[in-house]
Structure formats: C-alpha cells, structure tokens
Design a protein around this motif. Sequence first.
Motif, PDB file in Angstrom:
ATOM      1  N   SER A  38      -2.387   9.311  20.488  1.00 16.19           N
ATOM      2  CA  SER A  38      -3.666   9.567  21.157  1.00 16.19           C
ATOM      3  C   SER A  38      -4.514   8.305  21.285  1.00 16.19           C
ATOM      4  O   SER A  38      -4.536   7.445  20.396  1.00 16.19           O
ATOM      5  N   ILE A  39      -5.222   8.196  22.402  1.00 19.97           N
ATOM      6  CA  ILE A  39      -6.244   7.155  22.565  1.00 19.97           C
ATOM      7  C   ILE A  39      -7.590   7.806  22.891  1.00 19.97           C
ATOM      8  O   ILE A  39      -8.518   7.135  23.329  1.00 19.97           O
ATOM      9  N   SER A  40      -7.693   9.121  22.666  1.00 23.82           N
ATOM     10  CA  SER A  40      -8.948   9.837  22.855  1.00 23.82           C
ATOM     11  C   SER A  40      -9.646   9.966  21.505  1.00 23.82           C
ATOM     12  O   SER A  40      -9.289   9.298  20.529  1.00 23.82           O
ATOM     13  N   ASN A  41     -10.619  10.872  21.388  1.00 24.58           N
ATOM     14  CA  ASN A  41     -11.373  11.010  20.147  1.00 24.58           C
ATOM     15  C   ASN A  41     -10.496  11.361  18.950  1.00 24.58           C
ATOM     16  O   ASN A  41     -10.779  10.966  17.819  1.00 24.58           O
ATOM     17  N   SER A  42      -9.418  12.121  19.180  1.00 23.66           N
ATOM     18  CA  SER A  42      -8.563  12.521  18.068  1.00 23.66           C
ATOM     19  C   SER A  42      -7.827  11.351  17.431  1.00 23.66           C
ATOM     20  O   SER A  42      -7.292  11.469  16.324  1.00 23.66           O
ATOM     21  N   ALA A  43      -7.799  10.198  18.106  1.00 23.74           N
ATOM     22  CA  ALA A  43      -7.115   9.023  17.564  1.00 23.74           C
ATOM     23  C   ALA A  43      -7.700   8.578  16.227  1.00 23.74           C
ATOM     24  O   ALA A  43      -7.008   7.957  15.419  1.00 23.74           O
ATOM     25  N   VAL A  44      -8.964   8.887  15.981  1.00 24.37           N
ATOM     26  CA  VAL A  44      -9.606   8.485  14.729  1.00 24.37           C
ATOM     27  C   VAL A  44      -8.759   8.891  13.531  1.00 24.37           C
ATOM     28  O   VAL A  44      -8.589   8.120  12.582  1.00 24.37           O
ATOM     29  N   LEU A  58     -20.298   4.895  21.715  1.00 26.34           N
ATOM     30  CA  LEU A  58     -20.083   5.689  20.513  1.00 26.34           C
ATOM     31  C   LEU A  58     -19.550   7.062  20.905  1.00 26.34           C
ATOM     32  O   LEU A  58     -20.185   7.785  21.680  1.00 26.34           O
ATOM     33  N   PHE A  59     -18.399   7.427  20.365  1.00 30.64           N
ATOM     34  CA  PHE A  59     -17.763   8.700  20.662  1.00 30.64           C
ATOM     35  C   PHE A  59     -17.821   9.594  19.420  1.00 30.64           C
ATOM     36  O   PHE A  59     -17.503   9.156  18.307  1.00 30.64           O
ATOM     37  N   VAL A  60     -18.204  10.829  19.633  1.00 28.11           N
ATOM     38  CA  VAL A  60     -18.371  11.784  18.534  1.00 28.11           C
ATOM     39  C   VAL A  60     -17.585  13.049  18.842  1.00 28.11           C
ATOM     40  O   VAL A  60     -17.662  13.584  19.950  1.00 28.11           O
ATOM     41  N   ILE A  93     -15.338  15.921  11.406  1.00 26.85           N
ATOM     42  CA  ILE A  93     -16.157  15.070  12.270  1.00 26.85           C
ATOM     43  C   ILE A  93     -15.423  13.750  12.464  1.00 26.85           C
ATOM     44  O   ILE A  93     -14.994  13.121  11.491  1.00 26.85           O
ATOM     45  N   LEU A  94     -15.259  13.314  13.711  1.00 23.53           N
ATOM     46  CA  LEU A  94     -14.585  12.064  14.027  1.00 23.53           C
ATOM     47  C   LEU A  94     -15.531  11.191  14.834  1.00 23.53           C
ATOM     48  O   LEU A  94     -16.125  11.652  15.830  1.00 23.53           O
ATOM     49  N   LEU A  95     -15.674   9.926  14.422  1.00 22.62           N
ATOM     50  CA  LEU A  95     -16.589   8.982  15.063  1.00 22.62           C
ATOM     51  C   LEU A  95     -15.847   7.707  15.421  1.00 22.62           C
ATOM     52  O   LEU A  95     -15.018   7.212  14.643  1.00 22.62           O
ATOM     53  N   ASN A  96     -16.155   7.156  16.600  1.00 23.77           N
ATOM     54  CA  ASN A  96     -15.557   5.888  17.014  1.00 23.77           C
ATOM     55  C   ASN A  96     -16.580   5.078  17.816  1.00 23.77           C
ATOM     56  O   ASN A  96     -17.059   5.539  18.861  1.00 23.77           O
ATOM     57  N   TRP A  97     -16.899   3.889  17.309  1.00 23.48           N
ATOM     58  CA  TRP A  97     -17.779   2.970  18.041  1.00 23.48           C
ATOM     59  C   TRP A  97     -16.931   1.821  18.545  1.00 23.48           C
ATOM     60  O   TRP A  97     -16.241   1.150  17.763  1.00 23.48           O
ATOM     61  N   LYS A 386     -19.295  12.710  29.978  1.00 18.86           N
ATOM     62  CA  LYS A 386     -19.637  12.379  28.589  1.00 18.86           C
ATOM     63  C   LYS A 386     -19.680  13.574  27.652  1.00 18.86           C
ATOM     64  O   LYS A 386     -19.960  13.417  26.466  1.00 18.86           O
ATOM     65  N   PHE A 387     -19.354  14.767  28.147  1.00 20.67           N
ATOM     66  CA  PHE A 387     -19.448  15.957  27.293  1.00 20.67           C
ATOM     67  C   PHE A 387     -18.309  16.912  27.596  1.00 20.67           C
ATOM     68  O   PHE A 387     -18.078  17.290  28.747  1.00 20.67           O
ATOM     69  N   GLN A 388     -17.598  17.307  26.535  1.00 22.70           N
ATOM     70  CA  GLN A 388     -16.426  18.180  26.669  1.00 22.70           C
ATOM     71  C   GLN A 388     -16.441  19.241  25.577  1.00 22.70           C
ATOM     72  O   GLN A 388     -16.829  18.982  24.437  1.00 22.70           O
TER      73      GLN A 388
END
Length: 428
Positions: A38-44, A58-60, A93-97, A386-388
């Motif tokens: 994954s290269i989306s938010n789940s990649a965290v 910043l992705f949350v 909770i997954l965060l990526n800046w 920006k919202f899903q």
Amino acid sequence: MHITKLLPLFATAAFAGGIMHNTNQSTDFVRNFAQDASISNSAVYYNPAGTAFADDGLFVSVNSQTVWQTREIETDLLGDYEGESFVPVMPSILLNWHRGNFAVSGGFFLIGGGGEAKFYDGLPMIDQLISAMITAQSSANPALAKLAAAAGISNPTDLFSAKFTGKQYVYAWQLGASYRFFDMFSAFLGARFNYADNAYEGTMKSSIDNETLNALFTKTLLDCEQTGWGITPIASLGFHYKKLSAGIKYEHNTSIEMETDTEEIDATVAATMPQFTDGAKTDNDLPAILSVGVSYAWFDWLRTGIGYHHYFDTFASYPNDKQDDLDGDENEFVFGIEADIVEQLTVSLGLQRTLYGITDEYINDLSFVTDSWSIGGGLAFRFTPKFQVQIGYMETIYEDYKKKEATGITKTYDRTSHNIAVGLDFKI
C-alpha cells in the motif's frame, strides 16, 4: 494434560493475524487483505516505507471495528462447551505527514487481544481439574462421599458449575520516518511501544442445596491481572513505479515479561498453575514478522495485490515455553482486488489463507487457533479528494481440530469470527 501451560494464552488471537498479533488495523485491510504494498493511508501499518510516496500534507485515518466470535469445544465424555467474545469498539488511528521525499508516520493500535472471552459453562479442563480435586477429597473424607451419594450424585462434575472469563489487551503506539530515493525506492525505520494488560477470573458454584457442599464448592478459583511492556523495532523497504508497487516489512521479536498481580487464587490452582500466584513473572513475546507484497493497476479503475506473511513463532518466548509445542512457524497468504465503479466509489474483495504450526501438544481448551480461510469485502466512497469514508466486513472460517488426550477424552475445537469496520480518511 499440561495444566500449567493452559491459561496464559487464553485471549490471544482475537482477530485477524498471528497467534499473538492482530493485523486487522484498518478498514482498508478488512475490505482488501492485500495491503502489504500500500501507498495509501493504510501504509502506515502495512507498508511503512510506502508512506514516502504520499502527496505533501498530513493524512489521517480513524477506524473502528466491531468484532464477535464464538469458541466451541465438543467432547465425547463431558459434553459441549461454548464461549463467546464481543468487542463493540476496536479503534486504530494512522497518521502520515509528508513533505518532499520525507515522511513521518505513526499510529495507535490494539496489536494483540482486544477482547474478553466468556465461558459461562466453564471449560473441560476446569471440570477435569476440579473433578480430580473432588475425587481426592472424597477419598480422604468419607463424609463428603456420603453426602454425594445421598444426593444421588456419582459424577463429580454434577456437584458444581464453573465459569471462566479471560481478556487481553496489547496497546501499541508506533512512530517512524521514511525517505524516498531515486524516485521509485523508499526506506523506513521506526519502532512500536507495546503495553500488555491481561486479566483472568474463574469461579465455581455448588449445584446442590446443602450447606456443607456449598462451603466446599462455591468459591473463586482465580482472580488476577498481568501487565508488561516491550518495544518492537521495525524496518521496511518500498518500491513504486507507475502501476507497480511493492513492499517488504520486518518487525523484530518483541520481548515482553508479564508480572502477575493476584487478588485471589485457590490453593489447588496455585499448586498446578504457579504462574498465577502473586508476583510471578511470565514471558509473553510478540514474535517477529516478515511481510512482503506486490500490487498492480491493470487499468486506471482495476487493481490487484498479493502478499505473504511469516510469523516467527518458534523463535519467540511464550508462556511456559509453549513455542516448543509448535511444529513450525505460521504462514499466511493474501489476495485482494478492487475496482472503481464510478469516480467516487471503490468496491473491493479479499481472501486470506492462514496456516499455523499447531500440534496436539500446543492446542488446548484455553488457547486454540486452527488453520483458516478469511474472506472480506467492502467499499470506499470519496466525498471530496480530501475526505473518504470506508466500510468493510470480514469473516474467518476455521477448520475443526480433533485430538484425543491421555485421559481418554476426545475433543474437537472450532471457532467463528466476524467483524465490521468503519473508517474515515482525510487530508489536512
């Protein structure tokens, strides 16, 4: 039966993943198990190096799962026993800046356990243990034998009813950084802090309306809590070029020593299970994991992925050296497919095969997982770029496992597991 090896692993493997791990840490996973590239938010969590390929910002990702399970033990001599577990909220909770070629990511997870399992009718091993205790008492106390005979009772298990509750939570906080180089490669280094909190309670109650029997058979067998902590070093490498993505992640073995705080314990339980006496210490590692995955976009609207996970169970230190009872490590294979039905809507489907190194020596009434198939699916709807919002459902189908104990009792173990996940993803 190795009684001293039974209780410590009771509430583990409550969800998807290994004997000790939960890997369902996002709604993305529940609806599509192939998240290792994954290269989306789940990649965290699934492909930390992949966070370096995100856009700036910043992705949350905020997720909650509801999980319900059953555990059933059928015996040829003692009857059937069923336990249930319900977890209304399992958060993550997954965060990526991300900025330029650099990203800092982190999150909060329930990396192990996360639920409470209840056996309202007790367990075969508890009935066997108490029955042996009653038989020994009857031999030494003729008055007790006479009372049982007067009540028309010949089977010790008819003298009492027992119930058992066990729960385990392993809270985890992860932090790390990734860097993209040569445009298509990335690397990640990070760590996760894990805090484990287990609790067990067992009680028995007399089934006969007799003051003497009530005094003997109505009591608390065990009431204790175990706590411990450990740190997991994590390294990851990623690749992304046009329609192809790949990832590899290694989580090092996490050494956790649990210390027991016991409020009450029956003398017989203490003698056979000394690890639950007050102040006792027990190993309870999270094993190392190696995961690899590849995904490919066949068209702009159609993507597939595959992944492989290896859990180094036999190299970990489990309570009372339970790892020595395994005949090999766990292996897991995942496949996922997703399609954009329209620009805003994505539907997905996932399949997972899990193979454990389970043996007759390892499996028991309080710690049993068996080889399984899992299927999941769901959808994601993008209200804006920006919202899903995501929703997913997964079910795990476990294979029956039958074994005959040295006592002559034949037991068949079975489980069911279902969960629904909801997630919100947004960019700030």
